[in-house]
Design an enzyme around this catalytic site. Sequence first.
Site, mmCIF file in Angstrom:
data_model
loop_
_atom_site.group_PDB
_atom_site.id
_atom_site.type_symbol
_atom_site.label_atom_id
_atom_site.label_comp_id
_atom_site.label_asym_id
_atom_site.label_seq_id
_atom_site.Cartn_x
_atom_site.Cartn_y
_atom_site.Cartn_z
ATOM 1 N N LYS A 113 6.174 120.880 84.738
ATOM 2 C CA LYS A 113 6.213 122.960 85.173
ATOM 3 C C LYS A 113 4.807 123.173 84.625
ATOM 4 C CE LYS A 113 11.204 123.467 84.178
ATOM 5 N NZ LYS A 113 12.341 124.154 83.880
ATOM 6 N N LYS A 196 11.329 119.017 94.445
ATOM 7 C CA LYS A 196 12.737 119.443 94.394
ATOM 8 C C LYS A 196 13.094 120.541 94.752
ATOM 9 C CE LYS A 196 14.922 120.144 90.569
ATOM 10 N NZ LYS A 196 14.847 119.883 89.026
ATOM 11 N N LYS A 199 15.164 127.341 91.716
ATOM 12 C CA LYS A 199 15.562 128.113 92.004
ATOM 13 C C LYS A 199 14.412 128.573 91.861
ATOM 14 C CE LYS A 199 19.613 127.607 88.855
ATOM 15 N NZ LYS A 199 19.664 127.015 87.677
HETATM 16 P P1 AMP Z 1 18.958 123.741 87.239
HETATM 17 O O1 AMP Z 1 18.227 124.579 88.101
HETATM 18 O O2 AMP Z 1 17.212 123.236 86.971
HETATM 19 O O3 AMP Z 1 19.660 124.964 86.055
HETATM 20 O O4 AMP Z 1 19.705 123.035 87.155
HETATM 21 C C1 AMP Z 1 20.861 123.003 87.356
HETATM 22 C C2 AMP Z 1 21.864 121.307 87.314
HETATM 23 O O5 AMP Z 1 21.427 121.193 88.762
HETATM 24 C C3 AMP Z 1 21.232 119.959 86.616
HETATM 25 O O6 AMP Z 1 22.087 119.492 86.551
HETATM 26 C C4 AMP Z 1 20.029 119.660 87.226
HETATM 27 O O7 AMP Z 1 19.613 118.355 87.224
HETATM 28 C C5 AMP Z 1 21.064 120.109 89.203
HETATM 29 N N1 AMP Z 1 19.843 119.537 90.537
HETATM 30 C C6 AMP Z 1 18.783 121.446 90.353
HETATM 31 N N2 AMP Z 1 18.076 120.859 91.527
HETATM 32 C C7 AMP Z 1 18.488 119.540 91.769
HETATM 33 C C8 AMP Z 1 18.309 119.307 92.805
HETATM 34 N N3 AMP Z 1 17.023 119.101 93.719
HETATM 35 N N4 AMP Z 1 18.928 118.580 93.504
HETATM 36 C C9 AMP Z 1 20.085 117.825 92.824
HETATM 37 N N5 AMP Z 1 20.547 118.515 91.514
HETATM 38 C C10 AMP Z 1 19.683 119.370 90.980
#
Ligand code: AMP
Length: 334
Positions: A113, A196, A199
């Site tokens: 990050k 990846k 968001k």
């Molecule tokens: P975050 O968007 O970082 O708050 O992630 C929320 C949850 O979604 C976490 O458990 C991440 O591991 C999962 N996650 C986020 N982006 C991905 C992605 N591109 N592929 C699979 N899992 C994801």
Amino acid sequence: MKRIFSGIQPTGNITLGNYLGAIQNCVKLQNEASCDCIFCVVDQHAITVRRNTGALKRSTQETAACLISAGIDPKNSILFNQSQVEEHIKLAWVLGCLTRVGWLNRMIQFKDKVGKSKDNASAGLWCYPILMAADILAYKATHVPVGDDQKQHIELARDIAHSYNFEFGTEFFPLPKAEILSKSFRIMSLCDGRKKMSKSDSSDMSRINITDNVDTIAYKIKKAKTDSYSLPSEASGLTGRAEAQNLITIYAALSNKSLDAAILEYGGCGFGRLKQDLTELAIEVIRPIGLEISRLMSNTDYIDNVLEKGSVRARALSKPIVREVYDTIGFLST
Ligand code: AMP
Ligand code: TRP
């Protein structure tokens, strides 16, 4: 006894990656498990990167609406937002004092990050895994459903729990396990199969948002990056073809098939057929969730009420646990 905890950040734009990598697993676990399931919208985590305070409340509500729309039942599971339960922050301080600087410096997500501007990153971003450990340990959670990218943070939570148990000669904290139900489902960006799906990517074309409408979903899949070869008939043929791998993975995840079954189905075909089927499938799975989110967001009182009730239940579980930690440490309570 199994106790499940998971957190999701309210940073807006919940993506197909979040849904397939984490939310879907939470729903499955909730429906299978005969145990407490605790799901937390981690709004305090969300301020580690950028603060758009006007948007945070609405993002928190929308994330909760998304979890409900995807199948989390707030009567059955506990659904709340982190900042309403102060036990997390109270425990995080203690855990921070047990965490070695070297452990935090190893965190890949932090390094990814901040890139080269480490000195300008917030201290909050660096400490973030401690708060995450506190989220989990404040409930003595045993299983943590997350996407593959969070594995290292859960391992750190285990190290911190172990460190506490060792220092105080107890078995107070169970060592939490990452529950990664679908290992292969790391969903990548539609513009670059090596990144990846996130968001926070600056390009909206890189992701499918759970609230995208039919035309947008179709357009994004149509424009998704590909290469100029036909699809392979064996998994080994995906090596070095990140975009092909990603589109096949998304298809497999959405259709509940194994990667091998999806590869067999499209081996030898061009991307056109895969993209067409993928579009139909994505619309079929995501649209009902998106529509339900819009319906719930038209009256946020319901969501606020769910989060308030969830917070009361969450506090009832975490308060005695954190109180016991404070007593063990020797913090005077009069
Ligand atoms: P975050 O968007 O970082 O708050 O992630 C929320 C949850 O979604 C976490 O458990 C991440 O591991 C999962 N996650 C986020 N982006 C991905 C992605 N591109 N592929 C699979 N899992 C994801
Ligand atoms: N760090 C997780 C993410 O970025 C979110 C999170 C915060 C979390 N606290 C948690 C996940 C506790 C599981 C358990 O995706």
